[in-house]
Design a protein around this motif. Structure first.
Motif, PDB file in Angstrom:
ATOM      1  N   VAL A  77      -0.954  -3.511 -13.785  1.00  0.00           N
ATOM      2  CA  VAL A  77       0.210  -2.900 -13.131  1.00  0.00           C
ATOM      3  C   VAL A  77      -0.220  -1.653 -12.363  1.00  0.00           C
ATOM      4  O   VAL A  77       0.206  -1.425 -11.215  1.00  0.00           O
ATOM      5  CB  VAL A  77       1.291  -2.544 -14.166  1.00  0.00           C
ATOM      6  CG1 VAL A  77       2.457  -1.816 -13.506  1.00  0.00           C
ATOM      7  CG2 VAL A  77       1.787  -3.794 -14.874  1.00  0.00           C
ATOM      8  N   PHE A  78      -1.062  -0.832 -12.977  1.00  0.00           N
ATOM      9  CA  PHE A  78      -1.548   0.387 -12.335  1.00  0.00           C
ATOM     10  C   PHE A  78      -2.356   0.070 -11.076  1.00  0.00           C
ATOM     11  O   PHE A  78      -2.263   0.780 -10.058  1.00  0.00           O
ATOM     12  CB  PHE A  78      -2.401   1.191 -13.305  1.00  0.00           C
ATOM     13  CG  PHE A  78      -1.623   1.950 -14.349  1.00  0.00           C
ATOM     14  CD1 PHE A  78      -0.234   1.922 -14.366  1.00  0.00           C
ATOM     15  CD2 PHE A  78      -2.270   2.694 -15.317  1.00  0.00           C
ATOM     16  CE1 PHE A  78       0.489   2.625 -15.321  1.00  0.00           C
ATOM     17  CE2 PHE A  78      -1.559   3.413 -16.279  1.00  0.00           C
ATOM     18  CZ  PHE A  78      -0.177   3.366 -16.281  1.00  0.00           C
ATOM     19  N   ILE A  79      -3.176  -0.969 -11.146  1.00  0.00           N
ATOM     20  CA  ILE A  79      -3.998  -1.341  -9.987  1.00  0.00           C
ATOM     21  C   ILE A  79      -3.111  -1.724  -8.803  1.00  0.00           C
ATOM     22  O   ILE A  79      -3.325  -1.260  -7.670  1.00  0.00           O
ATOM     23  CB  ILE A  79      -4.957  -2.490 -10.348  1.00  0.00           C
ATOM     24  CG1 ILE A  79      -6.012  -1.992 -11.355  1.00  0.00           C
ATOM     25  CG2 ILE A  79      -5.634  -3.042  -9.098  1.00  0.00           C
ATOM     26  CD1 ILE A  79      -6.882  -3.097 -11.928  1.00  0.00           C
ATOM     27  N   GLN A  80      -2.112  -2.549  -9.064  1.00  0.00           N
ATOM     28  CA  GLN A  80      -1.214  -2.948  -7.984  1.00  0.00           C
ATOM     29  C   GLN A  80      -0.405  -1.756  -7.471  1.00  0.00           C
ATOM     30  O   GLN A  80      -0.199  -1.607  -6.258  1.00  0.00           O
ATOM     31  CB  GLN A  80      -0.263  -4.049  -8.463  1.00  0.00           C
ATOM     32  CG  GLN A  80       0.571  -4.661  -7.349  1.00  0.00           C
ATOM     33  CD  GLN A  80      -0.285  -5.301  -6.264  1.00  0.00           C
ATOM     34  OE1 GLN A  80      -1.060  -6.211  -6.530  1.00  0.00           O
ATOM     35  NE2 GLN A  80      -0.148  -4.810  -5.034  1.00  0.00           N
ATOM     36  N   GLU A  81       0.024  -0.893  -8.383  1.00  0.00           N
ATOM     37  CA  GLU A  81       0.767   0.303  -7.980  1.00  0.00           C
ATOM     38  C   GLU A  81      -0.083   1.203  -7.093  1.00  0.00           C
ATOM     39  O   GLU A  81       0.411   1.756  -6.093  1.00  0.00           O
ATOM     40  CB  GLU A  81       1.218   1.072  -9.227  1.00  0.00           C
ATOM     41  CG  GLU A  81       2.026   2.324  -8.924  1.00  0.00           C
ATOM     42  CD  GLU A  81       2.427   3.085 -10.180  1.00  0.00           C
ATOM     43  OE1 GLU A  81       2.739   4.298 -10.057  1.00  0.00           O
ATOM     44  OE2 GLU A  81       2.428   2.482 -11.276  1.00  0.00           O
ATOM     45  N   LEU A  82      -1.350   1.331  -7.422  1.00  0.00           N
ATOM     46  CA  LEU A  82      -2.249   2.168  -6.632  1.00  0.00           C
ATOM     47  C   LEU A  82      -2.431   1.605  -5.225  1.00  0.00           C
ATOM     48  O   LEU A  82      -2.393   2.357  -4.236  1.00  0.00           O
ATOM     49  CB  LEU A  82      -3.605   2.284  -7.340  1.00  0.00           C
ATOM     50  CG  LEU A  82      -4.677   3.124  -6.645  1.00  0.00           C
ATOM     51  CD1 LEU A  82      -4.223   4.569  -6.508  1.00  0.00           C
ATOM     52  CD2 LEU A  82      -5.988   3.049  -7.424  1.00  0.00           C
ATOM     53  N   LEU A  83      -2.623   0.313  -5.128  1.00  0.00           N
ATOM     54  CA  LEU A  83      -2.766  -0.302  -3.805  1.00  0.00           C
ATOM     55  C   LEU A  83      -1.482  -0.162  -2.992  1.00  0.00           C
ATOM     56  O   LEU A  83      -1.525   0.123  -1.788  1.00  0.00           O
ATOM     57  CB  LEU A  83      -3.147  -1.774  -3.957  1.00  0.00           C
ATOM     58  CG  LEU A  83      -4.554  -2.054  -4.503  1.00  0.00           C
ATOM     59  CD1 LEU A  83      -4.753  -3.543  -4.719  1.00  0.00           C
ATOM     60  CD2 LEU A  83      -5.625  -1.493  -3.580  1.00  0.00           C
TER      61      LEU A  83
ATOM     62  N   THR B  52      -1.182   3.379  -1.573  1.00  0.00           N
ATOM     63  CA  THR B  52      -2.130   3.728  -0.516  1.00  0.00           C
ATOM     64  C   THR B  52      -2.015   2.807   0.696  1.00  0.00           C
ATOM     65  O   THR B  52      -2.670   3.049   1.725  1.00  0.00           O
ATOM     66  CB  THR B  52      -3.573   3.671  -1.057  1.00  0.00           C
ATOM     67  OG1 THR B  52      -3.819   2.372  -1.607  1.00  0.00           O
ATOM     68  CG2 THR B  52      -3.781   4.716  -2.145  1.00  0.00           C
ATOM     69  N   GLY B  53      -1.212   1.752   0.566  1.00  0.00           N
ATOM     70  CA  GLY B  53      -1.047   0.833   1.680  1.00  0.00           C
ATOM     71  C   GLY B  53      -2.233  -0.081   1.917  1.00  0.00           C
ATOM     72  O   GLY B  53      -2.379  -0.657   3.003  1.00  0.00           O
ATOM     73  N   LEU B  54      -3.069  -0.219   0.897  1.00  0.00           N
ATOM     74  CA  LEU B  54      -4.257  -1.071   1.021  1.00  0.00           C
ATOM     75  C   LEU B  54      -4.042  -2.392   0.286  1.00  0.00           C
ATOM     76  O   LEU B  54      -3.099  -2.538  -0.495  1.00  0.00           O
ATOM     77  CB  LEU B  54      -5.481  -0.347   0.456  1.00  0.00           C
ATOM     78  CG  LEU B  54      -5.864   0.956   1.157  1.00  0.00           C
ATOM     79  CD1 LEU B  54      -6.988   1.647   0.400  1.00  0.00           C
ATOM     80  CD2 LEU B  54      -6.280   0.693   2.596  1.00  0.00           C
ATOM     81  N   THR B  55      -4.939  -3.324   0.529  1.00  0.00           N
ATOM     82  CA  THR B  55      -4.916  -4.602  -0.174  1.00  0.00           C
ATOM     83  C   THR B  55      -6.247  -4.796  -0.894  1.00  0.00           C
ATOM     84  O   THR B  55      -7.213  -4.049  -0.670  1.00  0.00           O
ATOM     85  CB  THR B  55      -4.697  -5.771   0.797  1.00  0.00           C
ATOM     86  OG1 THR B  55      -5.866  -5.928   1.626  1.00  0.00           O
ATOM     87  CG2 THR B  55      -3.482  -5.521   1.681  1.00  0.00           C
ATOM     88  N   PHE B  56      -6.321  -5.817  -1.721  1.00  0.00           N
ATOM     89  CA  PHE B  56      -7.569  -6.112  -2.421  1.00  0.00           C
ATOM     90  C   PHE B  56      -8.698  -6.405  -1.429  1.00  0.00           C
ATOM     91  O   PHE B  56      -9.860  -6.108  -1.700  1.00  0.00           O
ATOM     92  CB  PHE B  56      -7.383  -7.312  -3.358  1.00  0.00           C
ATOM     93  CG  PHE B  56      -6.606  -6.990  -4.609  1.00  0.00           C
ATOM     94  CD1 PHE B  56      -7.182  -6.254  -5.637  1.00  0.00           C
ATOM     95  CD2 PHE B  56      -5.298  -7.418  -4.753  1.00  0.00           C
ATOM     96  CE1 PHE B  56      -6.479  -5.949  -6.788  1.00  0.00           C
ATOM     97  CE2 PHE B  56      -4.581  -7.117  -5.902  1.00  0.00           C
ATOM     98  CZ  PHE B  56      -5.175  -6.384  -6.929  1.00  0.00           C
ATOM     99  N   GLN B  57      -8.348  -6.956  -0.284  1.00  0.00           N
ATOM    100  CA  GLN B  57      -9.364  -7.296   0.714  1.00  0.00           C
ATOM    101  C   GLN B  57      -9.988  -6.060   1.356  1.00  0.00           C
ATOM    102  O   GLN B  57     -11.047  -6.153   2.000  1.00  0.00           O
ATOM    103  CB  GLN B  57      -8.757  -8.205   1.799  1.00  0.00           C
ATOM    104  CG  GLN B  57      -8.545  -9.652   1.366  1.00  0.00           C
ATOM    105  CD  GLN B  57      -7.524  -9.810   0.246  1.00  0.00           C
ATOM    106  OE1 GLN B  57      -6.486  -9.122   0.274  1.00  0.00           O
ATOM    107  NE2 GLN B  57      -7.807 -10.660  -0.716  1.00  0.00           N
ATOM    108  N   ASP B  58      -9.364  -4.901   1.197  1.00  0.00           N
ATOM    109  CA  ASP B  58      -9.930  -3.662   1.742  1.00  0.00           C
ATOM    110  C   ASP B  58     -11.018  -3.070   0.846  1.00  0.00           C
ATOM    111  O   ASP B  58     -11.733  -2.147   1.258  1.00  0.00           O
ATOM    112  CB  ASP B  58      -8.833  -2.611   1.921  1.00  0.00           C
ATOM    113  CG  ASP B  58      -7.837  -2.984   3.006  1.00  0.00           C
ATOM    114  OD1 ASP B  58      -8.283  -3.381   4.106  1.00  0.00           O
ATOM    115  OD2 ASP B  58      -6.623  -2.894   2.751  1.00  0.00           O
TER     116      ASP B  58
END
Length: 237
Positions: A44-50, A53-59
């Motif tokens: 949950v924290f990982i998704q919240e952080l992305l 910041t407006g980033l995705t996993f692909q970044d």
């Protein structure tokens, strides 16, 4: 300079935290020090952080994770999540010694240039035991990472040699009363382990391509996990 976003995970202690750095500089972080929430909160924290910041996993260029020593269960959760992300995204995994990350966090906010100093990050083990390593004022290791049972005389030899001794981390807080009158020894109260402390070291390792083997990487437990029986079970056995 191109962006190098690294997601960092810290679950070696009670604090569950994730952070995002770009070229070694902190972008943002999410954390909680509520106990026993790593398993439910980490993803949950990982998704919240992305999302923040407006980033995705692909970044992401890489994942760094606190590899230990520390909580057996916490390390398993953090390393498993990091390995899963690296495998799915096909990006490198960077392992960070928990104590070295804490040291980096301390040195970011404290300057001791030229002092004869011994810095001791401490992770609580149980009772009077901690996981620790000793460093000088420049962050150079004086000892290897080890488990240590602390008593009133543990640091006397260093103090007699003229060292100022600084203890910090959750493992250090419990010795406040023990060392209250010890001249030359200081305890930095309330110092916590956070993923944000990994940023610079993770970026340095990324540039040097010091990556872990995702398939075989395991946490650095330092000590074997021991399952303790409850008093009720002991009485019935």
């Amino acid at each position: 300079m191109s962006n190098c976003y690294i997601l960092s995970i810290e679950t070696a202690t009670q604090v569950c935290s994730v952070s995002l750095s770009n070229n070694g500089r902190l972008v943002d972080s999410v954390f909680s020090n509520e106990p026993n929430m790593h398993a439910t909160a980490l993803t949950v924290f990982i998704q919240e952080l992305l999302d923040k910041t407006g980033l995705t996993f692909q970044d992401l260029a890489a994942i760094s994770v606190s590899m230990g020593p520390g909580s057996y269960t916490g390390l398993r959760i953090g390393v498993s999540a990091a390995k899963g992300l690296c495998y799915a995204l096909d990006i490198p995994l960077i392992g960070i010694n928990s104590l070295e990350a804490m040291l980096g966090g301390y040195l970011m906010n404290h300057e001791h240039v030229g002092e004869k100093l011994m810095l001791c990050p401490m992770i609580d083990a149980r009772r009077l035991e901690v996981y620790t390593a000793f460093f000088d004022a420049d962050g150079i290791p004086l000892t290897e990472t080890h488990a240590l049972i602390v008593d009133e005389q543990t640091f006397d030899a260093y103090l007699k040699e003229g060292f100022k001794v600084v203890l910090f981390g959750a493992g250090a807080d419990k010795f406040k009363e023990m060392f209250a009158s010890k001249e030359g020894l200081k305890i930095v109260e309330g110092f916590e382990s956070h993923a944000s402390q990994q940023g610079k070291q993770a970026y340095d390792k990324f540039k040097q391509q010091q990556f872990e083997d995702v398939a075989y990487f395991e946490p650095y437990y330092l000590k074997d996990f021991v399952v303790t029986k409850s008093k009720k079970n002991l009485l019935s056995s």
